[in-house]
Enzyme design. Structure first.
Site, short mmCIF file in Angstrom:
data_model
loop_
_atom_site.label_atom_id
_atom_site.label_comp_id
_atom_site.label_asym_id
_atom_site.label_seq_id
_atom_site.Cartn_x
_atom_site.Cartn_y
_atom_site.Cartn_z
N PHE B 113 0.96 -1.42 0.24
CA PHE B 113 0.56 -0.40 0.17
C PHE B 113 0.72 1.58 -0.09
CE2 PHE B 113 -2.94 2.99 1.36
CZ PHE B 113 -4.20 3.81 1.11
N ASP B 184 2.54 -5.56 7.39
CA ASP B 184 1.14 -4.90 7.74
C ASP B 184 -0.15 -5.68 7.25
OD1 ASP B 184 -0.96 -3.30 7.18
OD2 ASP B 184 0.33 -1.91 5.53
N TYR B 209 -10.18 -1.21 10.27
CA TYR B 209 -11.65 0.36 10.03
C TYR B 209 -12.08 -0.65 8.99
CZ TYR B 209 -7.76 2.86 7.75
OH TYR B 209 -7.01 3.23 7.04
N LYS B 210 -11.50 -1.93 8.54
CA LYS B 210 -11.82 -2.55 7.19
C LYS B 210 -12.25 -4.17 8.52
CE LYS B 210 -7.60 -1.34 4.53
NZ LYS B 210 -8.35 -0.51 3.66
N ARG B 356 -12.55 -3.98 -8.02
CA ARG B 356 -12.42 -4.47 -6.40
C ARG B 356 -13.19 -4.61 -5.23
NH1 ARG B 356 -8.76 -2.33 -1.72
NH2 ARG B 356 -9.57 -1.23 -0.80
#
Lengths: 397, 397
Positions: B113, B184, B209-210, B356
């Site tokens: 990311f 990560d 938050y995912k 996605r």
């Protein structure tokens, strides 16, 4: 003139409590729970990921930043919210040191809040053994502005005593020595008028959970002067400070202006609470707040000195040399503060012997001050602090 | 076996929406608004500053950290929450580099990311010109583990394609070359079983938050292996990582264990939302979640490949080599995603051509997948994406 009865009605205060610790954590604005319910149910719940645009989440750090900017005299578009104050201190220091590459010293004073000093110490260690955090007494700062100092980092209001540094004079003197300034406004923003632009400050940082009433763990803010902001390199170069975060480039390009001081995803729930808290300022003028704060502090000092002979004033007597708090030294201060809290007068204690009381006209009035004086008199004159329980707490904390 | 109908009932999902973007922002747990109302009214409102102890705010970062720790295979007491993922990446990298002082290279891959790469780039610039961020293709990581590499920083699940790195094998190989690992887990924690202890990982970080559904801007977490945690120097040395924050010492002394990775004041409102979200895991088993996620992803792939010939699978076909998402390449992907969203199927788009879709069994079931396939078929076969409005949006974003 600000109607302080009206602003007081905007806060939830527990029954029978006189809250003189808003300089640690401001009380709950009555509008905040409803605002949070809306953010959660109508925004997060219904808009889901589209809330970042539809509910305007992405713009909150700069939009609310501008509202804080008005209270601290910042040019519009030069304040952004995010992270914690410690992180914002690190950001400011790292950028400031790079602006002064031939120098290696961060100068501060030993009245600065420890976390600021710790972050500076950590940054110096990261940068290498030739970097140094130099701390002097608050009164020696002016005479310590030497040509090896890269950055002067000061907190305007001393968290223990409330003593105010002269931001205008020290900034000018520092700059005359080629020094970049970083001002911590933790105990200033919302407490007294600040004019970062007028003072020509280079960087300023602050928190929002004290006099700005954003709630526990509310985000911090950072200001960078317009003359610097497009030149500074963000050491904490996160994707939301990128020029185009959603291009997902592999290399960092700093965003325009203050946007580059953003790092990661902003804390929307905390920002929503802060937004509700900032609405109070639509009804309040910071100059009125300051004048009334000095009055309340003076009233408290006079009352305590008249009836609590064991306590010694630790704050400047001159209201204009003081932030929005009053501190007294008392050797049994910790136990006395426990006794006060049990009786509904909530201040706090700072080692070794400081009893600290914050006065926030937005929700504290003359009757509150009179009550605090009465209870403090009762506690000290009748040695109500002298119980095994309060003294035991003092030992274990 | 986890009852996924029961877990689905624990989330608020908008009427007529099929939400396949929980890998960007998880939906609202129904219990969260009430938990926030309690935190605000009963804790902040009534306890004020005493909430730090009375309401247990101070302990939330490690207590909730332990609940996340169970999902990622961490030893108890070795995960702490705070800040954003970008900040936690910086913390881990700074500590890891110091553990390998003779080496100067951070190795990562170009599927990582971008914010992770940006933070590494920023840290290298701060440390000096001899430090380097080296990025290779994901498939070349193994062959790039050379003796000048100090730290290997990888995201286990590729945010675009969902490709999984082999954490066990790469950690072992890196360590055989004297390299410290930073993992990560942004797209792993809550999505699939992780075993940081079993993999012998050195550091791990992630967001909440995912797949952990903490809401917009929820705090990040960091794990440090027990063998390292009392030796690492926290580069971001904030007061709440101090051994005794309330002694207000002028010098930093790192706290014991994972406490030292705390920095500033924790975001209590966001933590309260996360706490409510973690309660869902009392009814869910991560191994069941993984098995069901693979089933849903396989169902989606089969459906799309059978009826949308223009789309090309961008994710690994083998479910065990994939995270909890499926991506397809489509040259009109941006406009098509707009058309899908308007029709209530919410996925997202990653430049240049990736559509996605995240599949989270906690609240997505077979009927949702079937509906998503139907709508995607309608959008692509009938060119519903081919409107000036959707294509215009594609140009301006």
């Amino acid at each position: 003139m600000t109607d302080f009865a009206a602003t007081k009605a905007m806060f939830h205060l527990p029954d029978d409590a006189t809250y003189l610790d808003g300089n640690s954590l401001g009380p709950l604005p009555k509008a905040a729970p409803k605002r949070l319910a809306r953010t959660m149910q109508d925004e997060w719940g219904e808009m889901l990921i589209t809330g970042w645009n539809k509910a305007g989440w992405m713009g909150m750090p700069t939009e609310i930043g501008d509202r804080i900017g008005k209270l601290i005299g910042a040019e519009p578009g030069h304040v952004v919210l995010g992270d914690t104050l410690s992180i914002k201190v690190y950001q400011a220091l790292a950028s400031a040191l790079e602006m002064n590459p031939k120098r290696r010293v961060i100068l501060s004073d030993n009245g600065n809040f420890p976390s600021d000093l710790y972050m500076a110490e950590g940054l110096c260690k990261t940068l290498g053994s030739d970097f140094e955090l130099r701390t002097v007494k608050p009164e020696d700062v002016e005479n310590s502005l030497s040509s090896d100092v890269a950055v002067l980092m000061l907190t305007e209001v001393d968290y223990r005593t409330g003593r105010l540094h002269d931001m205008n004079a020290l900034t000018a003197e520092a700059q005359a020595h080629g020094i970049i300034t970083v001002w911590d406004l933790a105990h200033s923003a919302g407490a007294l008028p600040v004019d970062v632009a007028g003072a020509n400050a280079d960087f300023a940082v602050g928190c929002t959970y004290k006099y700005l009433n954003s709630g526990p763990g509310g985000p911090a803010f950072i200001y960078v002067a317009p003359r610097h902001v497009n030149k500074v390199r963000p050491a904490l170069s996160g994707w939301l400070g990128h020029e185009a975060p959603f291009e997902f480039d592999l290399s960092y390009r700093p965003g325009s202006g203050i946007e580059r001081m953003r790092v990661g995803t902003p804390p929307i729930l905390q920002l929503a609470a802060l937004e509700a808290a900032m609405d109070v300022w639509d009804s309040a003028n910071i100059h009125d707040v300051r004048a009334q704060s000095i009055k309340l502090c003076d009233q408290f000092i006079a009352g305590v000195e008249a009836s609590c002979p064991e306590l010694t004033l630790a704050s400047p007597r001159d209201g204009t040399a003081r932030g929005s708090q009053v501190s007294f030294r008392f050797e049994n201060g910790y136990a006395a503060m426990q006794a006060l809290i049990v009786r509904g007068v909530i201040g706090d204690f700072r080692a070794p012997d400081i009893m600290r009381f914050g006065f926030t006209p937005l929700y504290i009035d003359e009757a509150d001050v009179a009550r605090a004086v009465d209870v403090l008199t009762d506690v000290t004159m009748n040695r109500l602090w002298d119980t095994p329980e309060y003294k035991m707490r003092a030992r274990v904390t």
